[in-house]
Design a protein around this motif. Structure first.
Motif, PDB file in Angstrom:
ATOM      1  N   ALA A   1       0.860  -1.189   0.000  1.00  0.00           N
ATOM      2  CA  ALA A   1       0.000   0.000   0.000  1.00  0.00           C
ATOM      3  C   ALA A   1       0.888   1.227   0.000  1.00  0.00           C
ATOM      4  O   ALA A   1       1.723   1.402   0.897  1.00  0.00           O
ATOM      5  N   HIS A   2       0.707   2.075  -1.015  1.00  0.00           N
ATOM      6  CA  HIS A   2       1.540   3.275  -1.121  1.00  0.00           C
ATOM      7  C   HIS A   2       0.678   4.402  -1.682  1.00  0.00           C
ATOM      8  O   HIS A   2       0.093   4.256  -2.767  1.00  0.00           O
ATOM      9  N   PRO A   3       0.576   5.517  -0.943  1.00  0.00           N
ATOM     10  CA  PRO A   3      -0.282   6.602  -1.395  1.00  0.00           C
ATOM     11  C   PRO A   3       0.088   7.060  -2.801  1.00  0.00           C
ATOM     12  O   PRO A   3       1.264   7.084  -3.161  1.00  0.00           O
ATOM     13  N   GLY A   4      -0.930   7.401  -3.570  1.00  0.00           N
ATOM     14  CA  GLY A   4      -0.697   7.924  -4.910  1.00  0.00           C
ATOM     15  C   GLY A   4      -0.644   6.847  -5.987  1.00  0.00           C
ATOM     16  O   GLY A   4      -0.542   7.163  -7.168  1.00  0.00           O
ATOM     17  N   SER A   5      -0.732   5.565  -5.609  1.00  0.00           N
ATOM     18  CA  SER A   5      -0.699   4.500  -6.627  1.00  0.00           C
ATOM     19  C   SER A   5      -2.097   4.364  -7.222  1.00  0.00           C
ATOM     20  O   SER A   5      -3.097   4.424  -6.501  1.00  0.00           O
ATOM     21  N   SER A   6      -2.168   4.151  -8.541  1.00  0.00           N
ATOM     22  CA  SER A   6      -3.503   4.130  -9.151  1.00  0.00           C
ATOM     23  C   SER A   6      -4.126   2.729  -9.176  1.00  0.00           C
ATOM     24  O   SER A   6      -5.339   2.586  -9.289  1.00  0.00           O
ATOM     25  N   LEU A   7      -3.300   1.680  -9.079  1.00  0.00           N
ATOM     26  CA  LEU A   7      -3.836   0.308  -9.099  1.00  0.00           C
ATOM     27  C   LEU A   7      -4.656   0.055  -7.828  1.00  0.00           C
ATOM     28  O   LEU A   7      -4.217   0.391  -6.724  1.00  0.00           O
ATOM     29  N   LYS A   8      -5.850  -0.562  -7.998  1.00  0.00           N
ATOM     30  CA  LYS A   8      -6.680  -0.865  -6.824  1.00  0.00           C
ATOM     31  C   LYS A   8      -6.370  -2.279  -6.340  1.00  0.00           C
ATOM     32  O   LYS A   8      -6.030  -3.144  -7.169  1.00  0.00           O
ATOM     33  N   PRO A   9      -6.549  -2.549  -5.044  1.00  0.00           N
ATOM     34  CA  PRO A   9      -6.219  -3.887  -4.537  1.00  0.00           C
ATOM     35  C   PRO A   9      -6.860  -5.021  -5.351  1.00  0.00           C
ATOM     36  O   PRO A   9      -6.189  -5.975  -5.715  1.00  0.00           O
ATOM     37  N   ARG A  10      -8.148  -4.883  -5.669  1.00  0.00           N
ATOM     38  CA  ARG A  10      -8.777  -6.024  -6.356  1.00  0.00           C
ATOM     39  C   ARG A  10      -8.337  -6.165  -7.810  1.00  0.00           C
ATOM     40  O   ARG A  10      -8.545  -7.200  -8.435  1.00  0.00           O
TER      41      ARG A  10
ATOM     42  N   ALA B   1       1.804  -5.485   2.337  1.00  0.00           N
ATOM     43  CA  ALA B   1       2.746  -4.691   3.131  1.00  0.00           C
ATOM     44  C   ALA B   1       2.178  -3.292   3.342  1.00  0.00           C
ATOM     45  O   ALA B   1       1.700  -2.660   2.389  1.00  0.00           O
ATOM     46  N   THR B   2       2.218  -2.835   4.592  1.00  0.00           N
ATOM     47  CA  THR B   2       1.795  -1.455   4.885  1.00  0.00           C
ATOM     48  C   THR B   2       2.852  -0.803   5.780  1.00  0.00           C
ATOM     49  O   THR B   2       3.517  -1.470   6.576  1.00  0.00           O
ATOM     50  N   GLY B   3       2.977   0.510   5.629  1.00  0.00           N
ATOM     51  CA  GLY B   3       4.067   1.225   6.281  1.00  0.00           C
ATOM     52  C   GLY B   3       3.723   1.774   7.650  1.00  0.00           C
ATOM     53  O   GLY B   3       2.605   1.618   8.147  1.00  0.00           O
ATOM     54  N   CYS B   4       4.711   2.456   8.247  1.00  0.00           N
ATOM     55  CA  CYS B   4       4.515   3.090   9.546  1.00  0.00           C
ATOM     56  C   CYS B   4       4.021   4.521   9.325  1.00  0.00           C
ATOM     57  O   CYS B   4       3.716   4.902   8.190  1.00  0.00           O
TER      58      CYS B   4
ATOM     59  N   ALA C   1      -4.803   1.818   7.287  1.00  0.00           N
ATOM     60  CA  ALA C   1      -4.517   1.296   5.945  1.00  0.00           C
ATOM     61  C   ALA C   1      -4.632  -0.243   5.851  1.00  0.00           C
ATOM     62  O   ALA C   1      -5.264  -0.752   4.922  1.00  0.00           O
ATOM     63  N   PRO C   2      -4.048  -1.010   6.796  1.00  0.00           N
ATOM     64  CA  PRO C   2      -4.169  -2.469   6.655  1.00  0.00           C
ATOM     65  C   PRO C   2      -5.614  -2.946   6.737  1.00  0.00           C
ATOM     66  O   PRO C   2      -6.021  -3.887   6.040  1.00  0.00           O
ATOM     67  N   ILE C   3      -6.417  -2.268   7.562  1.00  0.00           N
ATOM     68  CA  ILE C   3      -7.820  -2.659   7.705  1.00  0.00           C
ATOM     69  C   ILE C   3      -8.566  -2.352   6.408  1.00  0.00           C
ATOM     70  O   ILE C   3      -9.398  -3.136   5.944  1.00  0.00           O
ATOM     71  N   ALA C   4      -8.225  -1.202   5.796  1.00  0.00           N
ATOM     72  CA  ALA C   4      -8.895  -0.818   4.550  1.00  0.00           C
ATOM     73  C   ALA C   4      -8.576  -1.817   3.436  1.00  0.00           C
ATOM     74  O   ALA C   4      -9.475  -2.281   2.730  1.00  0.00           O
ATOM     75  N   ILE C   5      -7.328  -2.180   3.297  1.00  0.00           N
ATOM     76  CA  ILE C   5      -6.963  -3.072   2.184  1.00  0.00           C
ATOM     77  C   ILE C   5      -7.533  -4.473   2.414  1.00  0.00           C
ATOM     78  O   ILE C   5      -8.058  -5.113   1.497  1.00  0.00           O
TER      79      ILE C   5
END
Ligand code: SAH
Length: 231
Positions: free
Chosen positions: A161-170, A182-185, A217-221
């Motif tokens: 998960a990285h802000p500004g990326s256009s690809l959606k998880p699904r 992977a999610t950041g601090c 973020a991890p909960i959202a993804i």
């Protein structure tokens, strides 16, 4: 009323609960003759009848065990950077409910924390156990001690998960193989960390135009991948 649930490492014809598990049932006022549900954290559960209550031990007669499968179609690993305060506990609780199988804690460039104590790790494992009990999973995810991000093994399919990326998880995942998220601090991943993750099998995904907190973020993804897909 749904029966109370308690964890026991092995489902044998007679089980003894001690420590936190026994204390918890006492708080719930479980009594001799009551039937509860025991689960082993590895996918099995069984009905069990309380035979005796002593100060620190509860003895139960355990019935036939059964396989309970509330798991998503593939194993999900959440590789999450160390977070300050009690935020990791919040993530472990929610992500366990959303189907994560394994937590790999990560030390990253921007993590303020570079390690966590054995006691805190044990507490996170306890949170995972309580959350699996509450959501009726018979599987309890493992919380693995922190490793440096650069020591993360290559993955078959990874989403970072990285802000500004256009690809959606699904759009980046179709349940054909196990997945690592992977999610950041609070400070996010550095540019070089993102590039390095890309060489290890990860693709960047975005979670909308707003910057989510590191614990959101991890909960959202996961919400998009499991709850949103009916898994
Ligand atoms: N300070 C960083 C943001 C960190 S947010 C910055 O401004 O870039 C903490 C973590 O949550 C990020 O590392 C990322 O994994 C995740 N995250 C938060 N909002 C996100 C979004 N909109 N899309 C994708 N990932 C996001």
């Amino acid at each position: 009323m749904r029966s109370h649930r308690a964890f026991v490492a092995k489902l044998e014809p007679e089980a003894k609960l001690t420590g936190a598990e026994a204390a918890h049932l006492r708080v719930l006022r479980a009594d001799v003759g009551d039937t509860i549900t025991l689960f082993d954290g590895a996918g099995l559960e069984a009905d069990a009848k309380i035979l005796a209550l002593e100060d620190f031990t509860i003895t139960l007669r355990v019935g036939e065990s059964r396989v309970v499968n509330l798991e998503p179609p593939q194993e999900i690993t959440l590789a999450i950077a160390l977070l300050k305060g009690d935020k990791l506990a919040e993530v472990v609780r929610g992500a366990t409910e959303l189907g994560v199988m394994r937590f790999q804690l990560l030390v990253t460039e921007h993590s303020d924390l570079k390690e966590i104590g054995a006691q805190k790790l044990e507490r996170l494992q306890r949170v995972a156990l309580e959350a699996s009990k509450q959501c009726r999973r018979a599987v309890t995810p493992l919380v693995l001690s922190p490793i440096k991000l650069k020591n993360l093994e290559p993955v078959t399919c990874g989403l970072v998960a990285h802000p500004g990326s256009s690809l959606k998880p699904r759009e980046a995942y179709d349940w054909a193989v196990p997945i690592t998220i992977a999610t950041g601090c609070e400070g996010g991943f550095s540019g070089s960390e993102i590039q390095w993750l890309e060489t290890r099998g990860f693709v960047r995904v975005g979670l909308g135009p707003r910057i989510l907190r590191a614990e959101t973020a991890p909960i959202a993804i996961l919400g998009a991948l499991t709850a949103g897909e009916g898994f």
